[in-house]
Design a protein around this motif. Structure first.
Motif, PDB file in Angstrom:
ATOM      1  N   GLU A  25     -61.349  26.589  30.676  1.00 31.81           N
ATOM      2  CA  GLU A  25     -62.277  26.335  29.577  1.00 31.81           C
ATOM      3  C   GLU A  25     -61.603  25.575  28.435  1.00 31.81           C
ATOM      4  OE1 GLU A  25     -64.613  29.704  28.432  1.00 31.81           O
ATOM      5  OE2 GLU A  25     -64.955  30.288  30.504  1.00 31.81           O
ATOM      6  N   ALA A  26     -60.507  24.901  28.725  1.00 35.34           N
ATOM      7  CA  ALA A  26     -59.801  24.124  27.700  1.00 35.34           C
ATOM      8  C   ALA A  26     -60.777  23.141  27.064  1.00 35.34           C
ATOM      9  CB  ALA A  26     -58.621  23.384  28.319  1.00 35.34           C
ATOM     10  N   ASP A  27     -60.884  23.205  25.749  1.00 32.86           N
ATOM     11  CA  ASP A  27     -61.846  22.350  25.046  1.00 32.86           C
ATOM     12  C   ASP A  27     -61.185  21.146  24.377  1.00 32.86           C
ATOM     13  OD1 ASP A  27     -60.499  23.667  23.030  1.00 32.86           O
ATOM     14  OD2 ASP A  27     -62.283  24.433  22.046  1.00 32.86           O
ATOM     15  N   TRP A  28     -59.920  20.924  24.665  1.00 35.55           N
ATOM     16  CA  TRP A  28     -59.167  19.857  24.014  1.00 35.55           C
ATOM     17  C   TRP A  28     -58.926  18.650  24.910  1.00 35.55           C
ATOM     18  CZ3 TRP A  28     -54.574  18.896  26.476  1.00 35.55           C
ATOM     19  CH2 TRP A  28     -54.090  19.908  27.316  1.00 35.55           C
ATOM     20  N   ILE A  29     -59.398  18.684  26.152  1.00 35.25           N
ATOM     21  CA  ILE A  29     -59.196  17.542  27.039  1.00 35.25           C
ATOM     22  C   ILE A  29     -60.485  16.723  27.170  1.00 35.25           C
ATOM     23  CG2 ILE A  29     -57.318  18.587  28.365  1.00 35.25           C
ATOM     24  CD1 ILE A  29     -59.356  19.121  30.619  1.00 35.25           C
ATOM     25  N   VAL A  30     -60.315  15.445  27.404  1.00 35.85           N
ATOM     26  CA  VAL A  30     -61.438  14.557  27.664  1.00 35.85           C
ATOM     27  C   VAL A  30     -61.927  14.851  29.080  1.00 35.85           C
ATOM     28  CG1 VAL A  30     -62.120  12.148  28.013  1.00 35.85           C
ATOM     29  CG2 VAL A  30     -60.628  12.752  26.099  1.00 35.85           C
ATOM     30  N   ARG A  31     -63.208  15.226  29.188  1.00 36.77           N
ATOM     31  CA  ARG A  31     -63.782  15.575  30.487  1.00 36.77           C
ATOM     32  C   ARG A  31     -64.846  14.584  30.954  1.00 36.77           C
ATOM     33  NH1 ARG A  31     -62.674  20.786  32.182  1.00 36.77           N
ATOM     34  NH2 ARG A  31     -61.611  22.097  30.670  1.00 36.77           N
ATOM     35  N   ASN A  32     -65.284  13.698  30.047  1.00 35.53           N
ATOM     36  CA  ASN A  32     -66.354  12.751  30.392  1.00 35.53           C
ATOM     37  C   ASN A  32     -66.345  11.611  29.374  1.00 35.53           C
ATOM     38  OD1 ASN A  32     -67.886  13.666  28.058  1.00 35.53           O
ATOM     39  ND2 ASN A  32     -68.341  15.499  29.264  1.00 35.53           N
ATOM     40  N   LEU A  33     -67.203  10.634  29.588  1.00 38.27           N
ATOM     41  CA  LEU A  33     -67.250   9.474  28.685  1.00 38.27           C
ATOM     42  C   LEU A  33     -67.687   9.851  27.275  1.00 38.27           C
ATOM     43  CD1 LEU A  33     -68.632   6.596  30.931  1.00 38.27           C
ATOM     44  CD2 LEU A  33     -66.330   6.877  30.017  1.00 38.27           C
ATOM     45  N   ASP A  34     -68.570  10.825  27.140  1.00 36.39           N
ATOM     46  CA  ASP A  34     -68.973  11.253  25.795  1.00 36.39           C
ATOM     47  C   ASP A  34     -67.773  11.766  25.012  1.00 36.39           C
ATOM     48  OD1 ASP A  34     -71.618  10.558  26.221  1.00 36.39           O
ATOM     49  OD2 ASP A  34     -72.226  12.581  26.800  1.00 36.39           O
ATOM     50  N   ASP A  35     -66.913  12.553  25.664  1.00 35.19           N
ATOM     51  CA  ASP A  35     -65.697  13.040  24.993  1.00 35.19           C
ATOM     52  C   ASP A  35     -64.803  11.884  24.586  1.00 35.19           C
ATOM     53  OD1 ASP A  35     -66.525  15.660  25.417  1.00 35.19           O
ATOM     54  OD2 ASP A  35     -65.066  16.069  27.013  1.00 35.19           O
ATOM     55  N   LEU A  36     -64.659  10.887  25.468  1.00 38.46           N
ATOM     56  CA  LEU A  36     -63.807   9.741  25.168  1.00 38.46           C
ATOM     57  C   LEU A  36     -64.351   8.962  23.972  1.00 38.46           C
ATOM     58  CD1 LEU A  36     -61.263   8.224  26.158  1.00 38.46           C
ATOM     59  CD2 LEU A  36     -62.814   6.746  27.453  1.00 38.46           C
ATOM     60  N   ARG A  37     -65.645   8.774  23.923  1.00 41.21           N
ATOM     61  CA  ARG A  37     -66.256   8.065  22.788  1.00 41.21           C
ATOM     62  C   ARG A  37     -66.104   8.874  21.486  1.00 41.21           C
ATOM     63  NH1 ARG A  37     -68.340   3.625  24.767  1.00 41.21           N
ATOM     64  NH2 ARG A  37     -69.118   3.559  26.888  1.00 41.21           N
ATOM     65  N   GLN A  38     -66.219  10.186  21.586  1.00 41.06           N
ATOM     66  CA  GLN A  38     -66.029  11.050  20.416  1.00 41.06           C
ATOM     67  C   GLN A  38     -64.586  10.939  19.913  1.00 41.06           C
ATOM     68  OE1 GLN A  38     -66.855  15.185  21.257  1.00 41.06           O
ATOM     69  NE2 GLN A  38     -66.175  15.862  19.251  1.00 41.06           N
ATOM     70  N   LEU A  39     -63.629  10.919  20.830  1.00 43.01           N
ATOM     71  CA  LEU A  39     -62.220  10.778  20.461  1.00 43.01           C
ATOM     72  C   LEU A  39     -61.986   9.439  19.767  1.00 43.01           C
ATOM     73  CD1 LEU A  39     -59.287  11.831  20.633  1.00 43.01           C
ATOM     74  CD2 LEU A  39     -59.155  10.745  22.888  1.00 43.01           C
ATOM     75  N   ARG A  40     -62.550   8.382  20.295  1.00 45.44           N
ATOM     76  CA  ARG A  40     -62.405   7.057  19.684  1.00 45.44           C
ATOM     77  C   ARG A  40     -62.988   7.037  18.270  1.00 45.44           C
ATOM     78  NH1 ARG A  40     -61.391   1.746  20.643  1.00 45.44           N
ATOM     79  NH2 ARG A  40     -62.799   0.171  19.806  1.00 45.44           N
ATOM     80  N   ALA A  41     -64.162   7.632  18.113  1.00 48.13           N
ATOM     81  CA  ALA A  41     -64.830   7.652  16.810  1.00 48.13           C
ATOM     82  C   ALA A  41     -64.047   8.460  15.772  1.00 48.13           C
ATOM     83  CB  ALA A  41     -66.239   8.208  16.959  1.00 48.13           C
ATOM     84  N   ALA A  42     -63.277   9.441  16.228  1.00 50.94           N
ATOM     85  CA  ALA A  42     -62.502  10.274  15.304  1.00 50.94           C
ATOM     86  C   ALA A  42     -61.391   9.481  14.632  1.00 50.94           C
ATOM     87  CB  ALA A  42     -61.919  11.479  16.044  1.00 50.94           C
ATOM     88  N   GLY A  43     -60.942   8.411  15.274  1.00 51.55           N
ATOM     89  CA  GLY A  43     -59.895   7.570  14.692  1.00 51.55           C
ATOM     90  C   GLY A  43     -58.531   8.230  14.722  1.00 51.55           C
ATOM     91  N   ASN A  44     -57.535   7.513  14.239  1.00 53.73           N
ATOM     92  CA  ASN A  44     -56.169   8.014  14.126  1.00 53.73           C
ATOM     93  C   ASN A  44     -55.595   8.488  15.462  1.00 53.73           C
ATOM     94  OD1 ASN A  44     -53.843   8.371  12.654  1.00 53.73           O
ATOM     95  ND2 ASN A  44     -54.299  10.506  12.181  1.00 53.73           N
ATOM     96  N   ASN A  45     -55.878   7.747  16.534  1.00 49.12           N
ATOM     97  CA  ASN A  45     -55.298   8.040  17.841  1.00 49.12           C
ATOM     98  C   ASN A  45     -55.242   6.735  18.642  1.00 49.12           C
ATOM     99  OD1 ASN A  45     -57.799   7.817  19.607  1.00 49.12           O
ATOM    100  ND2 ASN A  45     -58.466   9.408  18.179  1.00 49.12           N
TER     101      ASN A  45
END
Length: 133
Positions: free
Chosen positions: A25-45
């Motif tokens: 149930e790790a909630d810190w890994i990218v599991r799908n494209l929505d997660d990847l887009r959310q990570l990109r939008a967060a910036g600073n990575n």
């Protein structure tokens, strides 16, 4: 997805560890494209530093299965990112630098593409233990 600083000690070092991480149930890994887009939008990575065209090419190449990334093409990352940045991108998928570049883990393959549940040779691609082999 919970976006947080990467804890490198939690990254998978083997194909089995990646399967276990994806099944957790790790909630810190990218599991799908929505997660990847959310990570990109967060910036600073590293994902946010990708040029828009490189991001779309990378995102469009990804295959997800069994709770995580099963494979994709890393070539679009090479235009913009340093090697350490590329390893950071994979860390968000739960994949350690050692596992990504491993030539000894029988369940993972750098220079392979996840196609129909099998890893097949393809330069500039990666295939993880989540591919279904």
């Amino acid at each position: 997805m919970k976006i947080e600083k990467i804890d490198y000690s939690r990254l998978a070092k083997t194909g089995k560890e990646l399967r276990d991480l994806a099944a957790s149930e790790a909630d810190w890994i990218v599991r799908n494209l929505d997660d990847l887009r959310q990570l990109r939008a967060a910036g600073n990575n590293a994902v946010a530093r990708l040029a828009a065209t490189d991001f779309e090419a990378f995102a469009g190449s990804l295959r997800f299965a069994h709770g995580g990334v099963a494979g994709g093409c890393y070539r679009p990352l090479m235009s913009t990112l340093s090697l350490s940045d590329i390893f950071e991108v994979f860390a968000y998928f739960g994949i350690s630098a050692g596992l990504l570049s491993s030539q000894t883990d029988p369940e993972s393959c750098q220079e392979c593409e996840c196609t129909s549940g099998n890893c097949e040779w393809s330069w500039g691609s990666f295939c993880s233990s989540l591919c279904g082999r």
